[in-house]
Design a protein around this motif. Structure first.
Motif, PDB file in Angstrom:
ATOM      1  N   VAL A 213      -5.069  -4.830  -4.480  1.00  0.00           N
ATOM      2  CA  VAL A 213      -4.870  -5.821  -3.421  1.00  0.00           C
ATOM      3  C   VAL A 213      -3.380  -6.083  -3.218  1.00  0.00           C
ATOM      4  CG1 VAL A 213      -5.356  -8.181  -2.652  1.00  0.00           C
ATOM      5  CG2 VAL A 213      -7.128  -6.857  -3.846  1.00  0.00           C
ATOM      6  N   GLU A 214      -2.703  -6.580  -4.245  1.00  0.00           N
ATOM      7  CA  GLU A 214      -1.321  -7.026  -4.073  1.00  0.00           C
ATOM      8  C   GLU A 214      -0.358  -5.865  -3.858  1.00  0.00           C
ATOM      9  OE1 GLU A 214       0.320 -10.522  -6.413  1.00  0.00           O
ATOM     10  OE2 GLU A 214       1.611  -8.911  -7.164  1.00  0.00           O
ATOM     11  N   ARG A 215      -0.252  -4.956  -4.810  1.00  0.00           N
ATOM     12  CA  ARG A 215       0.721  -3.869  -4.691  1.00  0.00           C
ATOM     13  C   ARG A 215       0.382  -2.906  -3.567  1.00  0.00           C
ATOM     14  NH1 ARG A 215       1.213  -2.044 -10.998  1.00  0.00           N
ATOM     15  NH2 ARG A 215       2.583  -3.727 -11.758  1.00  0.00           N
ATOM     16  N   ALA A 216      -0.898  -2.516  -3.489  1.00  0.00           N
ATOM     17  CA  ALA A 216      -1.289  -1.492  -2.518  1.00  0.00           C
ATOM     18  C   ALA A 216      -1.070  -1.938  -1.083  1.00  0.00           C
ATOM     19  CB  ALA A 216      -2.760  -1.115  -2.722  1.00  0.00           C
ATOM     20  N   HIS A 217      -1.024  -3.261  -0.845  1.00  0.00           N
ATOM     21  CA  HIS A 217      -0.918  -3.755   0.528  1.00  0.00           C
ATOM     22  C   HIS A 217       0.384  -4.504   0.785  1.00  0.00           C
ATOM     23  CE1 HIS A 217      -5.269  -3.021   0.050  1.00  0.00           C
ATOM     24  NE2 HIS A 217      -5.217  -2.694   1.343  1.00  0.00           N
ATOM     25  N   GLY A 218       1.334  -4.363  -0.130  1.00  0.00           N
ATOM     26  CA  GLY A 218       2.661  -4.930   0.116  1.00  0.00           C
ATOM     27  C   GLY A 218       2.716  -6.438   0.126  1.00  0.00           C
ATOM     28  N   LEU A 219       1.795  -7.104  -0.558  1.00  0.00           N
ATOM     29  CA  LEU A 219       1.857  -8.557  -0.640  1.00  0.00           C
ATOM     30  C   LEU A 219       2.997  -8.966  -1.578  1.00  0.00           C
ATOM     31  CD1 LEU A 219      -1.939  -9.451  -0.989  1.00  0.00           C
ATOM     32  CD2 LEU A 219      -0.555  -9.330   1.098  1.00  0.00           C
ATOM     33  N   PRO A 220       3.516 -10.160  -1.443  1.00  0.00           N
ATOM     34  CA  PRO A 220       4.579 -10.592  -2.365  1.00  0.00           C
ATOM     35  C   PRO A 220       4.057 -10.669  -3.793  1.00  0.00           C
ATOM     36  CG  PRO A 220       3.801 -12.446  -1.046  1.00  0.00           C
ATOM     37  CD  PRO A 220       3.181 -11.211  -0.452  1.00  0.00           C
ATOM     38  N   ALA A 221       4.944 -10.483  -4.748  1.00  0.00           N
ATOM     39  CA  ALA A 221       4.545 -10.516  -6.156  1.00  0.00           C
ATOM     40  C   ALA A 221       4.266 -11.944  -6.578  1.00  0.00           C
ATOM     41  CB  ALA A 221       5.640  -9.917  -7.032  1.00  0.00           C
ATOM     42  N   GLY A 222       3.066 -12.180  -7.085  1.00  0.00           N
ATOM     43  CA  GLY A 222       2.725 -13.507  -7.575  1.00  0.00           C
ATOM     44  C   GLY A 222       3.158 -13.699  -9.021  1.00  0.00           C
ATOM     45  N   GLU A 223       3.208 -14.947  -9.457  1.00  0.00           N
ATOM     46  CA  GLU A 223       3.420 -15.263 -10.872  1.00  0.00           C
ATOM     47  C   GLU A 223       2.063 -15.296 -11.561  1.00  0.00           C
ATOM     48  OE1 GLU A 223       6.408 -18.510 -11.679  1.00  0.00           O
ATOM     49  OE2 GLU A 223       5.914 -18.905  -9.566  1.00  0.00           O
ATOM     50  N   ARG A 224       2.005 -14.726 -12.765  1.00  0.00           N
ATOM     51  CA  ARG A 224       0.715 -14.577 -13.441  1.00  0.00           C
ATOM     52  C   ARG A 224       0.652 -15.355 -14.743  1.00  0.00           C
ATOM     53  NH1 ARG A 224       1.011 -10.646  -9.860  1.00  0.00           N
ATOM     54  NH2 ARG A 224      -1.011  -9.956  -9.045  1.00  0.00           N
ATOM     55  N   GLN A 225      -0.556 -15.807 -15.061  1.00  0.00           N
ATOM     56  CA  GLN A 225      -0.805 -16.565 -16.287  1.00  0.00           C
ATOM     57  C   GLN A 225       0.158 -17.752 -16.391  1.00  0.00           C
ATOM     58  OE1 GLN A 225      -3.587 -15.576 -17.897  1.00  0.00           O
ATOM     59  NE2 GLN A 225      -3.634 -14.064 -16.253  1.00  0.00           N
ATOM     60  N   VAL A 226       0.186 -18.548 -15.344  1.00  0.00           N
ATOM     61  CA  VAL A 226       1.117 -19.674 -15.249  1.00  0.00           C
ATOM     62  C   VAL A 226       0.483 -20.926 -15.852  1.00  0.00           C
ATOM     63  CG1 VAL A 226       2.441 -21.141 -13.690  1.00  0.00           C
ATOM     64  CG2 VAL A 226       2.168 -18.706 -13.186  1.00  0.00           C
ATOM     65  N   ALA A 227       1.169 -21.513 -16.835  1.00  0.00           N
ATOM     66  CA  ALA A 227       0.688 -22.773 -17.419  1.00  0.00           C
ATOM     67  C   ALA A 227       0.836 -23.892 -16.390  1.00  0.00           C
ATOM     68  CB  ALA A 227       1.481 -23.093 -18.684  1.00  0.00           C
ATOM     69  N   ALA A 313       0.582  -4.350   4.453  1.00  0.00           N
ATOM     70  CA  ALA A 313       0.750  -2.910   4.683  1.00  0.00           C
ATOM     71  C   ALA A 313      -0.572  -2.195   4.453  1.00  0.00           C
ATOM     72  CB  ALA A 313       1.808  -2.355   3.736  1.00  0.00           C
ATOM     73  N   PRO A 314      -0.877  -1.199   5.274  1.00  0.00           N
ATOM     74  CA  PRO A 314      -2.118  -0.447   5.045  1.00  0.00           C
ATOM     75  C   PRO A 314      -1.976   0.456   3.820  1.00  0.00           C
ATOM     76  CG  PRO A 314      -0.878   0.509   6.864  1.00  0.00           C
ATOM     77  CD  PRO A 314      -0.155  -0.745   6.476  1.00  0.00           C
ATOM     78  N   CYS A 315      -3.012   0.489   3.000  1.00  0.00           N
ATOM     79  CA  CYS A 315      -3.018   1.409   1.860  1.00  0.00           C
ATOM     80  C   CYS A 315      -3.675   2.716   2.290  1.00  0.00           C
ATOM     81  CB  CYS A 315      -3.768   0.788   0.681  1.00  0.00           C
ATOM     82  SG  CYS A 315      -5.560   0.659   0.938  1.00  0.00           S
ATOM     83  N   SER A 316      -3.807   3.658   1.387  1.00  0.00           N
ATOM     84  CA  SER A 316      -4.387   4.955   1.740  1.00  0.00           C
ATOM     85  C   SER A 316      -5.833   4.812   2.197  1.00  0.00           C
ATOM     86  CB  SER A 316      -4.310   5.912   0.547  1.00  0.00           C
ATOM     87  OG  SER A 316      -4.943   5.356  -0.589  1.00  0.00           O
ATOM     88  N   ALA A 317      -6.564   3.852   1.593  1.00  0.00           N
ATOM     89  CA  ALA A 317      -7.947   3.638   2.004  1.00  0.00           C
ATOM     90  C   ALA A 317      -8.014   3.045   3.418  1.00  0.00           C
ATOM     91  CB  ALA A 317      -8.661   2.726   1.015  1.00  0.00           C
TER      92      ALA A 317
END
Length: 324
Positions: A213-227, A313-317
């Motif tokens: 979802v995120e990388r394949a479609h050029g979405l902004p990078a989220g923060e993960r496992q955020v307290a 962004a469109p991915c290969s699929a």
């Protein structure tokens, strides 16, 4: 021809009981009995009196019932001595019914006892925790070995992610262990899995969201496992796009959990909306794995409403679906 212990020294029966039961979980080897001055007739008497029962040639357990996993582990190590638990058998939660995996130095060749897998390792002396009971491969090394033997990418990632999430081992230690394996099978794939772990993806669903979802479609990078905390209750957010007021929670629970768990999740979402102006969306396996392109488009629209100026962004699929 039988070998006799030192007849000048009495057999240390109490020492046998302490070593067998207090240190080695009910298991002892013939070699250790000999070190305690047992003669062959002493060992035969212990077996006859059911104080000892052979579990492997030259290795005994102190009862006649079914050995526990821990006793099987001790027996495997003692039968192959010098040896150490390795791979999945060296992990904090080893598979109970699988064969016991042990490693020995490459300088030795032995026949594996029943129910034991023996692996010869050049990386032996410096990679064993000798203070563990029984001795075992260092955890980061064992995890890399176990992941390389996994039945697929998702199983390998889940194994590594569970260890990192439980704080049993750091992702950086896994990366370092892999770096020391330049010729390992599937090394490139394992490197990609560890890179995703370093980026904060700590479950199979989180990794698939990150990739599909995120990388394949050029979405902004989220923060993960955020307290975070809501109304004084500490929580951990799966993915936060703080600049755009969006939280993505990845719900991988079978059957969506209980009604009470669902209610608690949605209550936290509502509190976050009211107190922090953070909109929360919950995504399932089906949305991430089954329809990642549509999911990316919808998440992108929510990000744009929060001020993101980019485009999905469109991915290969996506491109394949739009081809004439």
């Amino acid at each position: 021809m039988e070998h006799s212990g030192d007849a000048k020294q009495p057999f240390d029966h109490d020492g046998m009981v302490r070593l067998r039961d207090e240190i080695q979980g009910g298991v002892i080897s013939r070699r250790q009995l000999r070190d305690l001055h047992a003669q062959d007739h002493d060992i035969r008497r212990l077996v006859r009196n059911r104080e000892l029962t052979a579990i492997h040639p030259g290795v005994y357990v102190g009862h006649t019932g079914i050995p526990t996993w821990g006793q099987r582990a001790w027996a495997a190590v003692l039968a192959c001595w010098p040896a150490a638990l390795s791979g999945r058998s060296a992990l904090p939660k080893p598979p109970e019914r699988a064969p016991i995996e042990v490693m020995i130095p490459t300088s030795r060749t032995i026949s594996a006892p029943d129910g034991v897998i023996v692996r010869r390792r050049a990386r032996f002396d410096g990679y064993v925790d000798w203070s563990a009971y029984p001795p075992r491969q260092l955890l980061a090394e064992a995890a890399i070995d176990a992941a390389s033997e996994a039945g697929g990418v998702n199983e390998a990632f889940a194994l590594l992610a569970d260890l990192v999430r439980a704080k049993a081992v750091r992702a950086a230690a896994l990366v370092e262990a892999l770096r020391r394996r330049p010729r390992m099978r599937d090394r490139r794939l394992l490197g990609e899995l560890l890179a995703d772990l370093n980026d904060g993806a700590c479950s199979v669903l989180e990794r698939e969201y990150l990739r599909r979802v995120e990388r394949a479609h050029g979405l902004p990078a989220g923060e993960r496992q955020v307290a975070d905390s809501i109304a004084g209750t500490p929580i951990e957010r799966d993915v936060i796009y703080a600049a755009y007021g969006l939280v993505v929670e990845l719900d991988g629970r079978a059957f969506h959990g209980s009604a009470a768990a669902r209610d608690a999740d949605h209550a936290r979402d509502l509190d976050a909306t009211v107190a922090r102006n953070l909109r929360t969306v919950r995504l399932t396996f089906g949305q991430v794995l089954g329809d990642p392109c549509r999911t990316a488009a919808r998440v992108g629209e929510l990000l744009r409403r929060g001020g993101w100026s980019g485009e999905v962004a469109p991915c290969s699929a996506c491109l394949a679906d739009s081809a004439p």
